[in-house]
Design a protein around this motif. Structure first.
Motif, PDB file in Angstrom:
ATOM      1  N   THR A  64       0.859  -1.184   0.032  1.00  0.00           N
ATOM      2  CA  THR A  64      -0.006   0.001  -0.008  1.00  0.00           C
ATOM      3  C   THR A  64       0.948   1.339  -0.180  1.00  0.00           C
ATOM      4  OG1 THR A  64      -1.692  -1.214   1.371  1.00  0.00           O
ATOM      5  CG2 THR A  64      -1.738   1.407   1.146  1.00  0.00           C
ATOM      6  N   LEU A  68       0.905   4.092  -3.042  1.00  0.00           N
ATOM      7  CA  LEU A  68       0.667   5.312  -2.714  1.00  0.00           C
ATOM      8  C   LEU A  68       1.679   6.438  -3.110  1.00  0.00           C
ATOM      9  CD1 LEU A  68      -0.784   5.667   0.934  1.00  0.00           C
ATOM     10  CD2 LEU A  68      -2.004   6.307  -1.020  1.00  0.00           C
ATOM     11  N   SER A 111      -5.378  -0.505   3.940  1.00  0.00           N
ATOM     12  CA  SER A 111      -5.033   0.581   2.951  1.00  0.00           C
ATOM     13  C   SER A 111      -5.917   2.005   3.515  1.00  0.00           C
ATOM     14  CB  SER A 111      -5.641   0.300   1.630  1.00  0.00           C
ATOM     15  OG  SER A 111      -4.873  -0.833   1.151  1.00  0.00           O
ATOM     16  N   PHE A 115      -4.085   5.186   4.328  1.00  0.00           N
ATOM     17  CA  PHE A 115      -4.285   6.491   3.869  1.00  0.00           C
ATOM     18  C   PHE A 115      -4.458   7.553   4.698  1.00  0.00           C
ATOM     19  CE2 PHE A 115      -7.059   9.604   2.000  1.00  0.00           C
ATOM     20  CZ  PHE A 115      -6.804   9.800   0.903  1.00  0.00           C
ATOM     21  N   LEU A 118      -1.604   9.869   6.040  1.00  0.00           N
ATOM     22  CA  LEU A 118      -1.229  10.825   5.342  1.00  0.00           C
ATOM     23  C   LEU A 118      -1.136  12.329   5.845  1.00  0.00           C
ATOM     24  CD1 LEU A 118      -2.575  10.079   1.584  1.00  0.00           C
ATOM     25  CD2 LEU A 118       0.030   9.581   2.553  1.00  0.00           C
TER      26      LEU A 118
END
Length: 175
Positions: A64, A68, A111, A115, A118
């Motif tokens: 993942t 990204l 995932s 995410f 971030l």
């Protein structure tokens, strides 16, 4: 097909080949062409399961993170999906059987967790970054700075969602 004979058209190196007619068989409660998507699924003993699970989750995490990082490349951008794609892929996995469906759910959950880390507001990673910056500075950021950073982060997350939705609606369909 409900067991009736069907023909299958495949694309082999740019050449269309028609196979059949062939009869489908009931496998895992669904009519299939004699195969199911369970290759690679392995059963583990109670003692082996924790290590195998940790290894699998590590592979998903690094995969993942790589995906990204690849969002800046055309190939990586084509892999970006929205909720529409997630539902489509989930339905396909559910049709393929429970083990694959549960594996996909684990992948989606992990995932989304990655995410969420971030460093953009409104994501948790953005809050962590701003708290770290305030700690390093020794004082809080101004409200205006916080609002600007928030607006930029929301715009970025919205852009990623819209790009994923574009891929889902106009790009390659998994079905």
């Amino acid at each position: 097909s409900h067991g009736r004979a069907i023909t299958v058209t495949v694309d082999r190196h740019g050449r269309r080949i028609v196979l059949g007619p062939v009869h489908t068989k009931v496998i895992d409660g669904s009519y299939r062409l004699g195969f199911s998507f369970q290759a690679g699924l392995k059963h583990y003993s109670f003692a082996e399961a924790p290590l195998a699970s940790a290894s699998f989750m590590w592979d998903l995490t690094t995969g993942t993170a790589s995906a990204l990082a690849d969002v800046v490349t055309p190939q990586g951008r084509s892999q970006l999906h929205s909720t529409v794609g997630i539902v489509r892929y989930s339905a396909d996995a559910a049709d393929a059987g429970t083990p694959l469906y549960l594996t996909l759910l684990a992948y989606i959950s992990l995932s989304l967790a990655i995410f969420n880390l971030l460093p953009f507001l409104p994501l948790d990673g953005g809050h962590i970054l701003l708290i770290a910056l305030e700690r390093l500075r020794g004082r809080a950021l101004s409200r205006a700075t916080f609002e600007r950073v928030s607006a930029l982060g929301i715009a970025l997350v919205l852009f990623l969602f819209l790009f994923g939705l574009h891929n889902d609606l106009l790009g390659a369909q998994p079905r």
